[in-house]
Enzyme design. Structure first.
Site, short mmCIF file in Angstrom:
data_model
loop_
_atom_site.label_atom_id
_atom_site.label_comp_id
_atom_site.label_asym_id
_atom_site.label_seq_id
_atom_site.Cartn_x
_atom_site.Cartn_y
_atom_site.Cartn_z
N THR A 1 0.85 -1.20 0.00
CA THR A 1 0.00 0.00 0.00
C THR A 1 0.88 1.24 0.00
OG1 THR A 1 -1.79 1.18 1.14
CG2 THR A 1 -0.15 0.16 2.54
N ASP B 1 -7.59 -4.71 1.70
CA ASP B 1 -8.59 -3.93 0.98
C ASP B 1 -9.80 -3.80 1.88
OD1 ASP B 1 -8.84 -2.56 -1.62
OD2 ASP B 1 -10.73 -3.66 -1.68
N GLY C 1 -9.71 8.68 5.70
CA GLY C 1 -10.89 8.15 5.01
C GLY C 1 -12.20 8.59 5.68
N TYR C 2 -13.06 7.63 5.94
CA TYR C 2 -14.38 7.91 6.51
C TYR C 2 -14.34 8.00 8.04
CZ TYR C 2 -16.09 6.57 1.85
OH TYR C 2 -16.32 6.49 0.50
N ASP C 3 -13.17 7.95 8.65
CA ASP C 3 -13.07 7.92 10.11
C ASP C 3 -13.88 9.03 10.81
OD1 ASP C 3 -11.60 5.63 10.30
OD2 ASP C 3 -9.67 6.61 10.62
N LYS D 1 -8.11 2.80 18.13
CA LYS D 1 -8.80 2.37 16.89
C LYS D 1 -8.43 0.91 16.57
CE LYS D 1 -9.24 3.21 11.92
NZ LYS D 1 -8.74 3.89 10.73
N HIS E 1 -11.90 -2.94 12.09
CA HIS E 1 -11.87 -3.93 11.01
C HIS E 1 -10.43 -4.37 10.70
CE1 HIS E 1 -11.66 0.23 9.91
NE2 HIS E 1 -11.14 -0.04 8.73
N ARG E 2 -9.55 -3.37 10.46
CA ARG E 2 -8.17 -3.72 10.08
C ARG E 2 -7.44 -4.33 11.27
NH1 ARG E 2 -7.13 0.68 8.44
NH2 ARG E 2 -7.99 0.32 6.38
P1 IMP Z 1 -8.75 0.84 0.24
O1 IMP Z 1 -8.72 -0.38 1.07
O2 IMP Z 1 -7.45 1.58 0.36
O3 IMP Z 1 -9.17 0.59 -1.17
O4 IMP Z 1 -9.80 1.80 0.92
C1 IMP Z 1 -11.09 2.04 0.42
C2 IMP Z 1 -11.66 3.30 1.00
O5 IMP Z 1 -12.06 3.09 2.32
C3 IMP Z 1 -10.74 4.51 0.99
O6 IMP Z 1 -11.48 5.66 0.64
C4 IMP Z 1 -10.27 4.63 2.38
O7 IMP Z 1 -10.04 5.92 2.74
C5 IMP Z 1 -11.43 4.04 3.15
N1 IMP Z 1 -10.90 3.37 4.31
C6 IMP Z 1 -10.11 2.26 4.33
N2 IMP Z 1 -9.80 1.95 5.60
C7 IMP Z 1 -10.38 2.89 6.38
C8 IMP Z 1 -10.38 3.12 7.78
O8 IMP Z 1 -9.76 2.42 8.58
N3 IMP Z 1 -11.11 4.17 8.20
C9 IMP Z 1 -11.80 5.00 7.35
N4 IMP Z 1 -11.80 4.84 6.04
C10 IMP Z 1 -11.09 3.78 5.56
#
Ligand code: IMP
Length: 215
Positions: free
Chosen positions: A8, A75, A173-175, A195, A200-201
């Site tokens: 990433t 992802d 992101g959406y945090d 967090k 999730h992560r």
């Molecule tokens: P990707 O896994 O990088 O493709 O993330 C997809 C989308 O979800 C992106 O817009 C990220 O900003 C958002 N996203 C992924 N992980 C998180 C998180 O832990 N918190 C908030 N948004 C997330």
């Protein structure tokens, strides 16, 4: 010590994951987690699958094949109940999606070619589309690990609600608009350890760690 590369360019993801590994009493001696800057790789990684599993595999395979290293990719999608679990796999590109995306779940070829919108643009669309709708949502993360030429998957999710407005300025992101169930704070009001303990992560990484511990 074995190096596992994280496929990433997202520095927040890397920081979260390094934090979990760094605190592990045994694995922090056995594994070093490196980002793609350690491979001097700064190009975009293709992400064109239609599922989180598919994208995680695509990202991990891309780095594995290019550099012949053990690596893993995450992802993540935000699945909103009132939007039929969308934006899901299109969470990063949500603001680029066609106007009828909430009804159809379909991207258009043009929307996939465009550069990713900003986090704020994605949040703005989400808040607009959720007006007067139920706010239940979950984040779901899938990790794909390629280790010694074998492929493994790990998953984690967290349920919560989408707030009416942004709160906090940590995370990414959406945090700022996601409040996990049982908390009065958004993810963006929690520090990285807080967090990780519920996210999730964090859960997907804990599943990866349990697997590595057994080996
Ligand atoms: P990707 O896994 O990088 O493709 O993330 C997809 C989308 O979800 C992106 O817009 C990220 O900003 C958002 N996203 C992924 N992980 C998180 C998180 O832990 N918190 C908030 N948004 C997330």
């Amino acid at each position: 010590m074995k190096t596992l590369y994280l496929a990433t360019h997202n520095r927040h993801k890397k920081e979260e994951i390094q934090n979990i590994f760094g605190q592990h009493p045994i694995l922090n001696q056995a594994f070093r987690i490196e980002g793609l800057d350690a491979l001097d790789f700064h190009e975009e990684i293709p992400e064109t699958a239609d599922s989180l599993e598919g994208n995680a595999l695509q990202k991990a395979q891309y780095i594995h094949q290019k550099f012949n290293v053990d690596c893993f990719a995450d992802d993540t999608g935000l699945e909103v109940s009132a939007l039929d679990n969308r934006p899901g796999v299109f969470s990063a590109r949500y603001a680029n999606m066609p106007d009828n995306f909430e009804e159809t779940g379909l991207a258009s070829p043009e929307s996939l070619q465009m550069p990713d919108p900003t986090f704020d643009q994605n949040i703005d669309r989400l808040l607009f589309k959720l007006q007067n709708k139920p706010r239940q949502a979950r984040f779901r993360s899938v990790i794909c690990l390629i280790l010694n030429e074998e492929t493994y998957y790990f998953e984690g999710s967290v349920n919560g609600i989408i707030l009416n407005e942004r709160h906090g300025n940590q995370g990414f992101g959406y945090d700022p608009v996601f409040q996990p169930n049982g908390f009065e704070k958004s993810f963006a009001e929690l520090n990285v350890e807080e967090k990780n303990a519920i996210s999730h992560r964090g859960k997907a990484i804990q599943a990866l760690i349990s697997f590595l511990e057994k080996r």
